[in-house]
Design a protein around this motif. Sequence first.
Motif, PDB file in Angstrom:
ATOM      1  N   ASP A 175       0.817  -1.336  -0.100  1.00 35.41           N
ATOM      2  CA  ASP A 175       0.161   0.170   0.052  1.00 35.41           C
ATOM      3  C   ASP A 175       0.832   1.118  -0.067  1.00 35.41           C
ATOM      4  O   ASP A 175       0.543   2.460  -0.224  1.00 35.41           O
ATOM      5  CB  ASP A 175      -0.932  -0.033   1.262  1.00 35.41           C
ATOM      6  N   GLN A 176       2.118   1.063   0.240  1.00 33.33           N
ATOM      7  CA  GLN A 176       2.942   2.371   0.288  1.00 33.33           C
ATOM      8  C   GLN A 176       3.741   2.533  -0.937  1.00 33.33           C
ATOM      9  O   GLN A 176       4.512   3.375  -1.250  1.00 33.33           O
ATOM     10  CB  GLN A 176       3.896   2.326   1.398  1.00 33.33           C
ATOM     11  N   PHE A 177       3.531   1.412  -1.948  1.00 31.31           N
ATOM     12  CA  PHE A 177       4.295   1.308  -2.999  1.00 31.31           C
ATOM     13  C   PHE A 177       4.621   2.432  -3.852  1.00 31.31           C
ATOM     14  O   PHE A 177       5.764   2.802  -4.241  1.00 31.31           O
ATOM     15  CB  PHE A 177       3.638   0.155  -3.827  1.00 31.31           C
ATOM     16  N   TRP A 178       3.617   3.108  -4.475  1.00 36.75           N
ATOM     17  CA  TRP A 178       3.625   4.205  -5.457  1.00 36.75           C
ATOM     18  C   TRP A 178       4.225   5.317  -4.639  1.00 36.75           C
ATOM     19  O   TRP A 178       5.267   6.183  -5.377  1.00 36.75           O
ATOM     20  CB  TRP A 178       2.376   4.591  -6.065  1.00 36.75           C
ATOM     21  N   ASP A 179       4.030   5.760  -3.448  1.00 33.74           N
ATOM     22  CA  ASP A 179       4.725   6.946  -2.714  1.00 33.74           C
ATOM     23  C   ASP A 179       5.975   6.715  -2.663  1.00 33.74           C
ATOM     24  O   ASP A 179       7.007   7.438  -2.731  1.00 33.74           O
ATOM     25  CB  ASP A 179       3.931   6.805  -1.142  1.00 33.74           C
ATOM     26  N   ILE A 180       6.545   5.398  -2.249  1.00 32.08           N
ATOM     27  CA  ILE A 180       7.860   5.072  -2.056  1.00 32.08           C
ATOM     28  C   ILE A 180       8.586   5.188  -3.449  1.00 32.08           C
ATOM     29  O   ILE A 180       9.648   5.742  -3.416  1.00 32.08           O
ATOM     30  CB  ILE A 180       8.281   3.697  -1.425  1.00 32.08           C
ATOM     31  N   ILE A 181       7.971   4.612  -4.469  1.00 30.20           N
ATOM     32  CA  ILE A 181       8.827   4.669  -5.840  1.00 30.20           C
ATOM     33  C   ILE A 181       8.939   6.158  -6.290  1.00 30.20           C
ATOM     34  O   ILE A 181       9.978   6.392  -6.834  1.00 30.20           O
ATOM     35  CB  ILE A 181       7.769   3.930  -6.864  1.00 30.20           C
ATOM     36  N   ASP A 182       8.022   6.853  -5.877  1.00 30.00           N
ATOM     37  CA  ASP A 182       8.156   8.389  -6.110  1.00 30.00           C
ATOM     38  C   ASP A 182       9.254   9.074  -5.670  1.00 30.00           C
ATOM     39  O   ASP A 182      10.414   9.802  -5.902  1.00 30.00           O
ATOM     40  CB  ASP A 182       6.885   9.368  -6.144  1.00 30.00           C
ATOM     41  N   GLU A 183       9.401   8.900  -4.173  1.00 36.02           N
ATOM     42  CA  GLU A 183      10.800   9.194  -3.455  1.00 36.02           C
ATOM     43  C   GLU A 183      11.978   8.787  -3.815  1.00 36.02           C
ATOM     44  O   GLU A 183      12.900   9.562  -3.909  1.00 36.02           O
ATOM     45  CB  GLU A 183      10.274   8.765  -2.030  1.00 36.02           C
ATOM     46  N   LEU A 184      11.877   7.431  -4.259  1.00 32.78           N
ATOM     47  CA  LEU A 184      13.019   6.620  -4.732  1.00 32.78           C
ATOM     48  C   LEU A 184      13.706   7.551  -5.851  1.00 32.78           C
ATOM     49  O   LEU A 184      14.726   7.813  -6.171  1.00 32.78           O
ATOM     50  CB  LEU A 184      13.048   5.407  -4.653  1.00 32.78           C
ATOM     51  N   LYS A 185      12.644   7.742  -6.705  1.00 29.48           N
ATOM     52  CA  LYS A 185      12.985   8.342  -8.232  1.00 29.48           C
ATOM     53  C   LYS A 185      13.817   9.762  -7.874  1.00 29.48           C
ATOM     54  O   LYS A 185      14.869  10.053  -8.564  1.00 29.48           O
ATOM     55  CB  LYS A 185      12.090   8.342  -9.076  1.00 29.48           C
ATOM     56  N   ALA A 186      12.941  10.431  -6.996  1.00 28.00           N
ATOM     57  CA  ALA A 186      13.319  11.925  -6.802  1.00 28.00           C
ATOM     58  C   ALA A 186      14.884  11.761  -6.205  1.00 28.00           C
ATOM     59  O   ALA A 186      15.518  12.708  -6.377  1.00 28.00           O
ATOM     60  CB  ALA A 186      12.361  12.568  -5.792  1.00 28.00           C
ATOM     61  N   LEU A 187      15.196  10.893  -5.519  1.00 27.25           N
ATOM     62  CA  LEU A 187      16.633  10.559  -4.926  1.00 27.25           C
ATOM     63  C   LEU A 187      17.583  10.134  -5.872  1.00 27.25           C
ATOM     64  O   LEU A 187      18.679   9.777  -5.428  1.00 27.25           O
ATOM     65  CB  LEU A 187      16.518   9.571  -3.403  1.00 27.25           C
ATOM     66  N   GLY A 188      17.102   9.765  -7.066  1.00 22.37           N
ATOM     67  CA  GLY A 188      18.159   9.382  -7.995  1.00 22.37           C
ATOM     68  C   GLY A 188      18.249   8.145  -8.345  1.00 22.37           C
ATOM     69  O   GLY A 188      19.061   7.220  -8.717  1.00 22.37           O
ATOM     70  N   ALA A 189      17.262   7.372  -7.422  1.00 19.67           N
ATOM     71  CA  ALA A 189      17.459   5.659  -7.683  1.00 19.67           C
ATOM     72  C   ALA A 189      16.970   5.251  -9.165  1.00 19.67           C
ATOM     73  O   ALA A 189      16.214   6.018  -9.558  1.00 19.67           O
ATOM     74  CB  ALA A 189      16.588   5.002  -6.775  1.00 19.67           C
ATOM     75  N   GLU A 190      17.829   4.212  -9.661  1.00 18.43           N
ATOM     76  CA  GLU A 190      17.811   3.921 -11.011  1.00 18.43           C
ATOM     77  C   GLU A 190      17.350   2.260 -11.200  1.00 18.43           C
ATOM     78  O   GLU A 190      17.719   1.414 -10.164  1.00 18.43           O
ATOM     79  CB  GLU A 190      19.028   4.180 -11.871  1.00 18.43           C
ATOM     80  N   GLY A 191      16.878   1.756 -12.237  1.00 15.98           N
ATOM     81  CA  GLY A 191      16.719   0.299 -12.469  1.00 15.98           C
ATOM     82  C   GLY A 191      15.880  -0.229 -11.501  1.00 15.98           C
ATOM     83  O   GLY A 191      16.355  -1.293 -10.979  1.00 15.98           O
ATOM     84  N   ILE A 192      14.735   0.201 -11.120  1.00 11.71           N
ATOM     85  CA  ILE A 192      14.082  -0.072 -10.067  1.00 11.71           C
ATOM     86  C   ILE A 192      13.172  -1.295 -10.527  1.00 11.71           C
ATOM     87  O   ILE A 192      12.632  -1.255 -11.506  1.00 11.71           O
ATOM     88  CB  ILE A 192      13.246   1.012  -9.559  1.00 11.71           C
ATOM     89  N   LEU A 193      13.419  -2.677  -9.920  1.00 11.56           N
ATOM     90  CA  LEU A 193      12.713  -3.797 -10.285  1.00 11.56           C
ATOM     91  C   LEU A 193      11.756  -4.110  -8.953  1.00 11.56           C
ATOM     92  O   LEU A 193      12.442  -4.083  -7.793  1.00 11.56           O
ATOM     93  CB  LEU A 193      13.703  -4.707 -10.516  1.00 11.56           C
TER      94      LEU A 193
END
Length: 285
Positions: A258-276
Amino acid sequence: MSKLKIAIQKSGRLSEKSLELLKECGIKFPNGGGKLIAESKNFPIEVLFLRDDDVTKYVEQQVADIGIVGENVYLEANLPVKVLEYLGFGSCRLSLAVSKEVDYTGITYFEGKKIATSYPFILEKYLKQQGVNASIEFISGSVEIAPSIGLANGVCDIVSSGSTLMSNGLKEVDKVLDSQAVLISNQALGEEKQVLLDKLLFRIKSVLNAKERKYILLNAPNDKLEQIISILPGMKSPTVLPLADEGWSSLHSVIQEDQFWDIIDELKALGAEGILVAPIEKMIY
Ligand code: PRP
Ligand code: ZN
């Protein structure tokens, strides 16, 4: 050797999902439909296929030790059995509905009126709470046709997709309760059965935990690692492995669905790449 007896719905909204849950727990049954009892080949358990309305009673009377039933049906039965687990499927609500032509302004609409339902116990309690005096007409099935044949002014019935109401010219006007499938048990299981039940419960919990979570794998720049880790709690803490690319790491963790999409957005904003992101089959603590 004692066996655990589990009662599930023979045919209906919960049937398939109930069997699927047992399957996900590694419990196998011989193929061959139409039977009322099935015995597992690899776990001391027997499945009794019953009408859902009978499941609670049979568990209370120890014809079955445990059962899977809609919380709505369990609450309506009002019998002393234990709820062991909310199973996360068969979500629906018990709602009041009236003809879509009615100009509904609030629950007081039902004052002095007649409501058809298969849930008289729950409905009576609800109306009392709301301070509404209405008469309750018990019918055991096809409740939704009651208004059109002049049997009642409204209905109180289970709504899942809403298509039954719609095809009968009704609209949902008030929610009485939310419901989902629950695992219930008799209150006085013997020691041997309790051991089996604990074993089954452990498996069910592992399956449910896994469903609520996703496995996540990503590449992160080292200078952002600390921040990224702080939003990825994992089971303990995330696993961090250096990448061949200097200045980058690979990070593995587990996140709540249930936190999935919020966390993904934060991760991308911090420069995470190749998220699987991958589903988890079982999760054992
Ligand atoms: C309920 C209810 C409707 C249907 C609503 O029956 O009585 O018939 O589900 O679902 P929908 O909103 O998706 O159309 P239930 O599954 O509880 O079966 P039962 O009363 O026959 O046991
Ligand atoms: Zn039923």
